[in-house]
Motif scaffolding. Structure first.
Motif, PDB file in Angstrom:
ATOM      1  N   VAL A   1      -3.117  -2.883  -3.911  1.00 26.07           N
ATOM      2  CA  VAL A   1      -2.000  -3.071  -4.841  1.00 26.07           C
ATOM      3  C   VAL A   1      -1.522  -1.708  -5.346  1.00 26.07           C
ATOM      4  O   VAL A   1      -0.321  -1.420  -5.354  1.00 26.07           O
ATOM      5  N   LEU A   2      -2.457  -0.862  -5.764  1.00 26.07           N
ATOM      6  CA  LEU A   2      -2.084   0.451  -6.291  1.00 26.07           C
ATOM      7  C   LEU A   2      -1.388   1.312  -5.241  1.00 26.07           C
ATOM      8  O   LEU A   2      -0.384   1.971  -5.538  1.00 26.07           O
ATOM      9  N   ASP A   3      -1.882   1.291  -4.001  1.00 29.96           N
ATOM     10  CA  ASP A   3      -1.233   2.068  -2.949  1.00 29.96           C
ATOM     11  C   ASP A   3       0.147   1.508  -2.603  1.00 29.96           C
ATOM     12  O   ASP A   3       1.077   2.275  -2.325  1.00 29.96           O
TER      13      ASP A   3
ATOM     14  N   VAL B   1       2.218   0.049  -4.668  1.00 31.67           N
ATOM     15  CA  VAL B   1       3.103   0.476  -5.759  1.00 31.67           C
ATOM     16  C   VAL B   1       3.381   1.972  -5.657  1.00 31.67           C
ATOM     17  O   VAL B   1       4.534   2.419  -5.730  1.00 31.67           O
ATOM     18  N   ARG B   2       2.336   2.755  -5.476  1.00 30.25           N
ATOM     19  CA  ARG B   2       2.453   4.216  -5.457  1.00 30.25           C
ATOM     20  C   ARG B   2       3.418   4.693  -4.369  1.00 30.25           C
ATOM     21  O   ARG B   2       4.225   5.591  -4.597  1.00 30.25           O
ATOM     22  N   TYR B   3       3.352   4.092  -3.190  1.00 36.24           N
ATOM     23  CA  TYR B   3       4.104   4.597  -2.047  1.00 36.24           C
ATOM     24  C   TYR B   3       5.259   3.701  -1.609  1.00 36.24           C
ATOM     25  O   TYR B   3       5.801   3.896  -0.526  1.00 36.24           O
ATOM     26  N   HIS B   4       5.669   2.751  -2.432  1.00 38.92           N
ATOM     27  CA  HIS B   4       6.676   1.792  -1.964  1.00 38.92           C
ATOM     28  C   HIS B   4       8.016   2.425  -1.616  1.00 38.92           C
ATOM     29  O   HIS B   4       8.766   1.864  -0.829  1.00 38.92           O
ATOM     30  N   SER B   5       8.319   3.582  -2.152  1.00 34.04           N
ATOM     31  CA  SER B   5       9.592   4.245  -1.847  1.00 34.04           C
ATOM     32  C   SER B   5       9.530   5.125  -0.604  1.00 34.04           C
ATOM     33  O   SER B   5      10.568   5.464  -0.044  1.00 34.04           O
ATOM     34  N   VAL B   6       8.322   5.476  -0.170  1.00 33.73           N
ATOM     35  CA  VAL B   6       8.194   6.475   0.898  1.00 33.73           C
ATOM     36  C   VAL B   6       7.396   6.003   2.108  1.00 33.73           C
ATOM     37  O   VAL B   6       7.477   6.614   3.173  1.00 33.73           O
ATOM     38  N   GLY B   7       6.612   4.951   1.962  1.00 32.59           N
ATOM     39  CA  GLY B   7       5.753   4.488   3.050  1.00 32.59           C
ATOM     40  C   GLY B   7       4.389   5.144   2.983  1.00 32.59           C
ATOM     41  O   GLY B   7       4.223   6.224   2.400  1.00 32.59           O
ATOM     42  N   TYR B   8       3.407   4.466   3.594  1.00 33.19           N
ATOM     43  CA  TYR B   8       2.038   4.966   3.546  1.00 33.19           C
ATOM     44  C   TYR B   8       1.247   4.376   4.711  1.00 33.19           C
ATOM     45  O   TYR B   8       1.198   3.149   4.886  1.00 33.19           O
ATOM     46  N   ALA B   9       0.631   5.243   5.488  1.00 30.28           N
ATOM     47  CA  ALA B   9      -0.105   4.810   6.676  1.00 30.28           C
ATOM     48  C   ALA B   9      -1.319   3.958   6.341  1.00 30.28           C
ATOM     49  O   ALA B   9      -1.745   3.148   7.161  1.00 30.28           O
ATOM     50  N   GLY B  10      -1.882   4.099   5.156  1.00 31.32           N
ATOM     51  CA  GLY B  10      -3.103   3.388   4.794  1.00 31.32           C
ATOM     52  C   GLY B  10      -2.902   2.020   4.180  1.00 31.32           C
ATOM     53  O   GLY B  10      -3.863   1.410   3.712  1.00 31.32           O
ATOM     54  N   TRP B  11      -1.667   1.521   4.168  1.00 33.63           N
ATOM     55  CA  TRP B  11      -1.407   0.225   3.542  1.00 33.63           C
ATOM     56  C   TRP B  11      -2.110  -0.932   4.223  1.00 33.63           C
ATOM     57  O   TRP B  11      -2.246  -0.953   5.445  1.00 33.63           O
ATOM     58  N   ASP B  12      -2.481  -1.913   3.415  1.00 34.30           N
ATOM     59  CA  ASP B  12      -2.824  -3.222   3.944  1.00 34.30           C
ATOM     60  C   ASP B  12      -1.560  -4.079   3.825  1.00 34.30           C
ATOM     61  O   ASP B  12      -0.462  -3.558   3.594  1.00 34.30           O
ATOM     62  N   MET B  13      -1.687  -5.383   3.969  1.00 31.87           N
ATOM     63  CA  MET B  13      -0.507  -6.253   4.000  1.00 31.87           C
ATOM     64  C   MET B  13       0.302  -6.196   2.703  1.00 31.87           C
ATOM     65  O   MET B  13       1.515  -6.393   2.719  1.00 31.87           O
ATOM     66  N   VAL B  14      -0.337  -5.909   1.573  1.00 31.98           N
ATOM     67  CA  VAL B  14       0.398  -5.821   0.307  1.00 31.98           C
ATOM     68  C   VAL B  14       1.482  -4.749   0.405  1.00 31.98           C
ATOM     69  O   VAL B  14       2.622  -4.962  -0.020  1.00 31.98           O
ATOM     70  N   GLY B  15       1.147  -3.609   0.957  1.00 29.36           N
ATOM     71  CA  GLY B  15       2.127  -2.539   1.113  1.00 29.36           C
ATOM     72  C   GLY B  15       3.258  -2.931   2.041  1.00 29.36           C
ATOM     73  O   GLY B  15       4.428  -2.639   1.771  1.00 29.36           O
ATOM     74  N   TRP B  16       2.918  -3.589   3.139  1.00 35.05           N
ATOM     75  CA  TRP B  16       3.944  -4.039   4.087  1.00 35.05           C
ATOM     76  C   TRP B  16       4.928  -4.977   3.391  1.00 35.05           C
ATOM     77  O   TRP B  16       6.144  -4.838   3.523  1.00 35.05           O
ATOM     78  N   VAL B  17       4.386  -5.954   2.663  1.00 31.93           N
ATOM     79  CA  VAL B  17       5.222  -6.950   1.990  1.00 31.93           C
ATOM     80  C   VAL B  17       6.128  -6.281   0.967  1.00 31.93           C
ATOM     81  O   VAL B  17       7.342  -6.542   0.923  1.00 31.93           O
TER      82      VAL B  17
END
Length: 186
Positions: free
Chosen positions: A97-99, A101-117
């Motif tokens: 969840v924190l990752d 939120v932190r990277y939602h504007s730029v993308g992040y290679a370490g995301w799980d599905m929460v980041g993708w969504v």
């Protein structure tokens, strides 16, 4: 926030227009959760990230500097890290969840599905005025092809940065490289 993470935290600084955007992102993410038949705990993670992602988008510069002192650049790049730091200080412990939120504007290679969504729902929510038909098609297809939709959204967003001649920061470069080198979340 409620037990399912539905609603802005008390410390949020969000205009009525921003709240309306977040609500549209939440509806889209909740719809995908239903279509994908995810467990309630996972749905709650998605919605916590949604409600947190722009919680400090309309905060004063001093607030952003306090919560994201190491993040350079405009507020459009600082509000995610600031919101994540504040959420963590308030007790959020879920790294996914924190990752997100932190990277939602730029993308992040370490995301799980929460980041993708979050990355996709934030971009594809129907209140945005550009490329409405294309974005609606992608939003409708997300539950059937999350990896494919994520790649298309990232391609458009990264392409926009390149066309605008803006520098690509490290999280974005790593995110893009991970997408073209792999086929799904860990």
């Amino acid at each position: 926030m409620g037990s399912a993470g539905e609603g802005l935290p008390a410390w949020a600084a969000a205009s009525p227009e921003r709240v309306a955007h977040i609500e549209r992102v939440a509806r889209l993410a909740a719809g995908w959760a239903e279509r994908l038949r995810v467990e309630e705990a996972e749905r709650a993670r998605w919605l916590r990230a949604v409600w947190l992602h722009d919680a400090l988008r309309d905060a004063e510069d001093a607030v952003l500097a306090r919560w994201a002192p190491e993040t350079p650049g405009p507020r459009s790049l600082r509000h995610g890290p600031a919101s994540a730091a504040r959420a963590e200080a308030e007790g959020e412990t879920d790294r996914g969840v924190l990752d997100a939120v932190r990277y939602h504007s730029v993308g992040y290679a370490g995301w799980d599905m929460v980041g993708w969504v979050l990355y996709c729902a934030d971009y594809l929510e129907p209140g945005r005025s550009f490329a409405r038909e294309w974005r609606a098609e992608l939003a409708g297809r997300f539950a059937d092809d999350p990896a494919g939709v994520l790649l298309e959204v990232a391609q458009e967003r990264v392409g926009h940065l390149v066309r605008s001649r803006w520098p690509l920061i490290e999280p974005t470069v790593g995110f893009w490289n991970s997408l073209v080198a792999s086929s799904g979340p860990r």
